[in-house]
Design an enzyme around this catalytic site. Structure first.
Site, PDB file in Angstrom:
ATOM      1  N   HIS A 233       0.854  -1.201   0.000  1.00 11.09           N
ATOM      2  CA  HIS A 233       0.000   0.000   0.000  1.00 11.09           C
ATOM      3  C   HIS A 233       0.887   1.249   0.000  1.00 11.09           C
ATOM      4  CE1 HIS A 233      -3.810   2.135   0.883  1.00 11.09           C
ATOM      5  NE2 HIS A 233      -3.091   2.911   1.676  1.00 11.09           N
TER       6      HIS A 233
ATOM      7  N   MET B 216       0.355  11.872  -0.792  1.00 10.09           N
ATOM      8  CA  MET B 216      -0.270  13.054  -0.181  1.00 10.09           C
ATOM      9  C   MET B 216       0.295  14.325  -0.809  1.00 10.09           C
ATOM     10  SD  MET B 216       0.025  11.851   3.771  1.00 10.09           S
ATOM     11  CE  MET B 216      -0.569  10.237   4.286  1.00 10.09           C
TER      12      MET B 216
ATOM     13  N   HIS C 115      -2.832   4.784  -3.063  1.00 12.21           N
ATOM     14  CA  HIS C 115      -3.930   5.542  -2.447  1.00 12.21           C
ATOM     15  C   HIS C 115      -3.627   7.022  -2.628  1.00 12.21           C
ATOM     16  CE1 HIS C 115      -5.897   6.609   1.740  1.00 12.21           C
ATOM     17  NE2 HIS C 115      -6.543   7.165   0.733  1.00 12.21           N
TER      18      HIS C 115
ATOM     19  N   MET D 247      -4.201  10.679  -2.099  1.00 12.88           N
ATOM     20  CA  MET D 247      -4.841  11.714  -1.259  1.00 12.88           C
ATOM     21  C   MET D 247      -4.455  13.057  -1.863  1.00 12.88           C
ATOM     22  SD  MET D 247      -4.092   9.839   2.370  1.00 12.88           S
ATOM     23  CE  MET D 247      -2.922   8.692   1.660  1.00 12.88           C
TER      24      MET D 247
ATOM     25  N   GLY E 160      -4.065  11.385   6.189  1.00 12.54           N
ATOM     26  CA  GLY E 160      -3.009  12.390   6.297  1.00 12.54           C
ATOM     27  C   GLY E 160      -1.784  11.923   7.070  1.00 12.54           C
TER      28      GLY E 160
ATOM     29  N   GLY F  84       0.143   8.512   9.369  1.00  8.25           N
ATOM     30  CA  GLY F  84       0.168   7.176   9.938  1.00  8.25           C
ATOM     31  C   GLY F  84       0.161   7.264  11.452  1.00  8.25           C
ATOM     32  N   GLY F  85      -0.024   6.120  12.093  1.00 12.76           N
ATOM     33  CA  GLY F  85       0.121   6.041  13.540  1.00 12.76           C
ATOM     34  C   GLY F  85      -1.031   6.608  14.341  1.00 12.76           C
TER      35      GLY F  85
ATOM     36  N   GLY G 184      -6.095   2.516   8.411  1.00 11.70           N
ATOM     37  CA  GLY G 184      -5.918   3.479   9.495  1.00 11.70           C
ATOM     38  C   GLY G 184      -6.055   2.849  10.864  1.00 11.70           C
TER      39      GLY G 184
ATOM     40  N   GLY H 177       0.151   0.125   8.591  1.00  8.20           N
ATOM     41  CA  GLY H 177       1.455   0.779   8.536  1.00  8.20           C
ATOM     42  C   GLY H 177       2.255   0.490   9.781  1.00  8.20           C
TER      43      GLY H 177
HETATM   44  C1  DX5 Z   1      -3.365   7.561   6.275  1.00  3.05           C
HETATM   45  C2  DX5 Z   1      -2.894   6.489   5.334  1.00  3.05           C
HETATM   46  C3  DX5 Z   1      -2.702   5.143   5.944  1.00  3.05           C
HETATM   47  C4  DX5 Z   1      -1.699   5.086   7.043  1.00  3.05           C
HETATM   48  C5  DX5 Z   1      -1.853   3.801   7.790  1.00  3.05           C
HETATM   49  O1  DX5 Z   1      -3.625   8.708   5.547  1.00  3.05           O
HETATM   50  O2  DX5 Z   1      -3.827   6.326   4.287  1.00  3.05           O
HETATM   51  O3  DX5 Z   1      -2.403   4.180   4.941  1.00  3.05           O
HETATM   52  O4  DX5 Z   1      -0.395   5.184   6.581  1.00  3.05           O
HETATM   53  O5  DX5 Z   1      -0.942   3.824   8.828  1.00  3.05           O
HETATM   54  P1  DX5 Z   1      -1.291   3.209  10.246  1.00  3.05           P
HETATM   55  O6  DX5 Z   1      -1.550   1.739  10.023  1.00  3.05           O
HETATM   56  O7  DX5 Z   1      -0.065   3.487  11.033  1.00  3.05           O
HETATM   57  O8  DX5 Z   1      -2.518   3.896  10.756  1.00  3.05           O
HETATM   58 ZN    ZN Z   2      -3.667   4.637   2.740  1.00  2.00          ZN
END
Ligand code: DX5
Ligand code: ZN
Length: 227
Positions: free
Chosen positions: A39, A43, A72, A74, A148, A150-151, A182, A203
């Site tokens: 994935h 952004m 993905h 964004m 926007g 991760g984590g 997410g 992630g």
């Molecule tokens: C958020 C991203 C996710 C994110 C997932 O905007 O689309 O793909 O990186 O990360 P985790 O699993 O750490 O929430």
């Molecule tokens: Zn994503």
């Protein structure tokens, strides 16, 4: 991703959480650790308040694995960058329903290039907004955090949207993957699968797993198995 089965759980590590200094090695570790999909979060600092990576990075890491790249986008204006990500080696592209542009035309462009298509929505956007696109996509992605970063923490309130969209998908009679993204980890994988998801993006729980990437994938896989 059209050729992948929808009747088993597929794991899609998000490289946003990987070690960017060793990105190729991190992707290779995910592949050898049992990932099904990679994935890739893109952004633009406008659609979401963060910047991630561009097509040059995707192209650079493309030779590391033959796993499909699930991109993905964004982006406020995804149409401006579709060709660049397709040329860089995307296998699948997901667009936000809130993005600008004629999404039906963009899906045509993605399909014509041989890639599969996906639609996604922010946590605050209602499921019904996807209805016009369900005949045009191979995947629906339900965001379980505000896109926007991760984590972030998993938004359990999105579980009912996963179930609602699963019912909408079933009503089409088409084969469409249902992905969640997410805050996904071993603690909530069973819940999202029970709600109807078959593709889990993860992630932090994969790339920052205490025991390493393979252990993170194994823990997620074990937790996601239907009981
Ligand atoms: C958020 C991203 C996710 C994110 C997932 O905007 O689309 O793909 O990186 O990360 P985790 O699993 O750490 O929430
Ligand atoms: Zn994503």
């Amino acid at each position: 991703m059209r050729h992948l089965p929808t009747d088993r759980v597929l794991l899609a590590p998000s490289i946003l959480a990987a070690d960017f200094c060793h990105l190729g090695d991190s992707i290779a570790a995910a592949a050898s650790g049992g990932a099904d999909i990679i994935h890739v979060d893109i952004m633009d600092g406008h659609f979401v308040p963060n910047l991630s990576m561009g097509p040059a990075i995707v192209q650079a890491v493309r030779p590391v694995t033959s796993l499909p790249f699930d991109v993905h986008l964004m982006l406020s204006e995804p149409g401006r960058y579709l060709a660049a990500f397709i040329d860089a080696g995307a296998d699948h592209i997901t667009l936000h329903v809130e993005s600008e542009g004629n999404l039906a035309e963009l899906f045509d462009q993605i399909r014509s290039a041989g890639c599969s298509t996906g639609i996604t929505l922010r946590p605050g956007t209602p499921a019904i907004s996807l209805a016009p696109y369900l005949s045009l996509v191979d995947l629906v992605l339900v965001m379980t955090v505000e896109p926007g970063f991760g984590g972030q923490s998993f938004m359990a309130a999105q579980l009912s949207k996963v179930s609602e969209i699963k019912a909408m998908i079933d009503a089409t009679g088409r084969t469409i993957h249902l992905e969640v993204d997410g805050g996904i980890g071993p603690g909530n994988a069973a819940q999202v699968v029970a709600a109807g998801a078959n593709v889990l993006v993860a992630g932090s729980s994969v790339f920052q797993a205490a025991g390493g990437v393979a252990a993170g994938i194994a823990a997620l896989r074990a937790a996601a198995q239907p009981q």
